[in-house]
Scaffold this active site. Structure first.
Site, mmCIF file in Angstrom:
data_model
loop_
_atom_site.group_PDB
_atom_site.id
_atom_site.type_symbol
_atom_site.label_atom_id
_atom_site.label_comp_id
_atom_site.label_asym_id
_atom_site.label_seq_id
_atom_site.Cartn_x
_atom_site.Cartn_y
_atom_site.Cartn_z
ATOM 1 N N ASP A 67 0.817 -1.219 0.000
ATOM 2 C CA ASP A 67 0.000 0.000 0.000
ATOM 3 C C ASP A 67 0.848 1.265 0.000
ATOM 4 O O ASP A 67 2.073 1.220 0.177
ATOM 5 C CB ASP A 67 -0.974 -0.003 1.193
ATOM 6 C CG ASP A 67 -0.298 -0.394 2.514
ATOM 7 O OD1 ASP A 67 0.949 -0.382 2.577
ATOM 8 O OD2 ASP A 67 -1.019 -0.714 3.465
ATOM 9 N N ASN A 136 -7.327 -2.833 14.330
ATOM 10 C CA ASN A 136 -8.717 -3.112 13.950
ATOM 11 C C ASN A 136 -8.828 -4.327 13.015
ATOM 12 O O ASN A 136 -9.878 -4.572 12.434
ATOM 13 C CB ASN A 136 -9.346 -1.876 13.279
ATOM 14 C CG ASN A 136 -8.645 -1.489 11.978
ATOM 15 O OD1 ASN A 136 -7.725 -2.178 11.524
ATOM 16 N ND2 ASN A 136 -9.085 -0.407 11.369
ATOM 17 N N HIS A 138 -7.118 -4.837 10.200
ATOM 18 C CA HIS A 138 -6.866 -4.620 8.769
ATOM 19 C C HIS A 138 -5.569 -5.288 8.313
ATOM 20 O O HIS A 138 -4.658 -5.514 9.096
ATOM 21 C CB HIS A 138 -6.911 -3.124 8.392
ATOM 22 C CG HIS A 138 -5.722 -2.314 8.793
ATOM 23 N ND1 HIS A 138 -5.768 -0.937 8.860
ATOM 24 C CD2 HIS A 138 -4.451 -2.645 9.143
ATOM 25 C CE1 HIS A 138 -4.584 -0.486 9.220
ATOM 26 N NE2 HIS A 138 -3.767 -1.496 9.403
ATOM 27 N N GLU A 143 -9.540 -1.959 5.342
ATOM 28 C CA GLU A 143 -10.162 -1.680 6.631
ATOM 29 C C GLU A 143 -11.375 -2.584 6.838
ATOM 30 O O GLU A 143 -11.877 -3.181 5.880
ATOM 31 C CB GLU A 143 -10.596 -0.206 6.649
ATOM 32 C CG GLU A 143 -9.449 0.791 6.465
ATOM 33 C CD GLU A 143 -8.579 0.955 7.706
ATOM 34 O OE1 GLU A 143 -8.448 -0.011 8.486
ATOM 35 O OE2 GLU A 143 -8.010 2.051 7.886
#
Ligand code: PGA
Length: 247
Positions: A67, A136, A138, A143
């Site tokens: 990313d 979280n 990811h 996400e």
């Protein structure tokens, strides 16, 4: 899922380096997927050490990063291209044009994302993908709520991710809100995945990824269906696991 629990970050880096090196030695042109963040740094330090002290050769290695933030120049000190150059590529005999990081400045982001997928395919696919995990759940910047079949595309970062990453920027408002990320489908296409996690703040995410249901609300849980998935987790990130693990 193979889960290896190690005492600390250094041990995590060494175990991961063993797997990456073994994969590199199997292929004439190994294609390795890479991640940014604080988690893979011990792996990168160990790969650099093995290159400098043991002659581990990267001259035919091809890399694809997961990313990149949208809007940061490659020389911005928080861009992932800059991170990879500083922490890994500049210290190896890797050919720079064989290192791929999504272009956060692409004018036509959609076209770029398609091209990124094609570049991966043209190299024969990713042999081994290195992953971190967000608090979280990811992976990459996929996400919670991301389509489990998604390919490389633009994503809006959640508040939790922006808060987690604000520590690297002068102020929270400086954290980009958009990123280009390989999709969950892209990651699943990698022939092998290794997920690294360290720190007590990752314990809940590791529990959800390994023992929770496969759900888009914890993108890392999709790795439960991957044909080759190894987790290398430090003791403090493994405290919530109840299943049998390797040490
Ligand atoms: P970290 O980030 O390694 O800095 O904890 C991991 C991630 O967000 O994927």
């Amino acid at each position: 899922m193979r889960i290896i629990v190690v005492p600390d970050k250094e041990a995590m880096g060494k175990r991961a380096a063993d797997l990456v090196q073994a994969e590199m030695e199997k292929h004439a042109n190994p294609v390795i997927g890479l991640a940014t963040g604080s988690t893979p740094l011990p792996l990168y330090q160990e790969l650099v050490r093995r290159h400098k002290e043991e002659g581990l050769d990267f001259s035919t290695t091809i890399t694809f990063n997961l990313d990149e933030y949208v809007g940061l120049t490659p020389d911005h000190d928080q861009s992932y291209r800059y991170f990879m150059d500083q922490n890994l590529f500049n210290h190896l005999n890797i050919v720079k044009k064989n290192t791929h990081v999504p272009d956060g400045l692409a004018e036509d982001i959609e076209a770029f994302c398609e091209e990124y997928e094609s570049m991966i395919d043209d190299c024969g696919g990713i042999d081994m993908q290195v992953l971190g995990i967000g608090s979280n759940g990811h992976i990459g910047f996929n996400e919670p709520g991301s389509s489990l079949g998604s390919l490389t595309r633009i994503k809006t970062l959640t508040d939790e991710t922006i808060n987690d990453n604000a520590r690297f920027f002068d102020k929270r408002e400086d954290v980009p809100t958009l990123a280009i990320t390989m999709g969950i489908g892209t990651i699943l296409h990698a022939r092998k995945c290794i997920l690294l996690a360290s720190g007590a703040n990752k314990a809940a995410a590791i529990k959800a990824a390994c023992e929770g249901p496969v759900t888009a609300m914890c993108p890392a849980s999709i790795l439960q269906i991957h044909r080759y998935e190894t987790l290398i987790v430090t003791e403090d990130a493994a405290t919530e696991l109840t299943i049998r693990v390797e040490r």
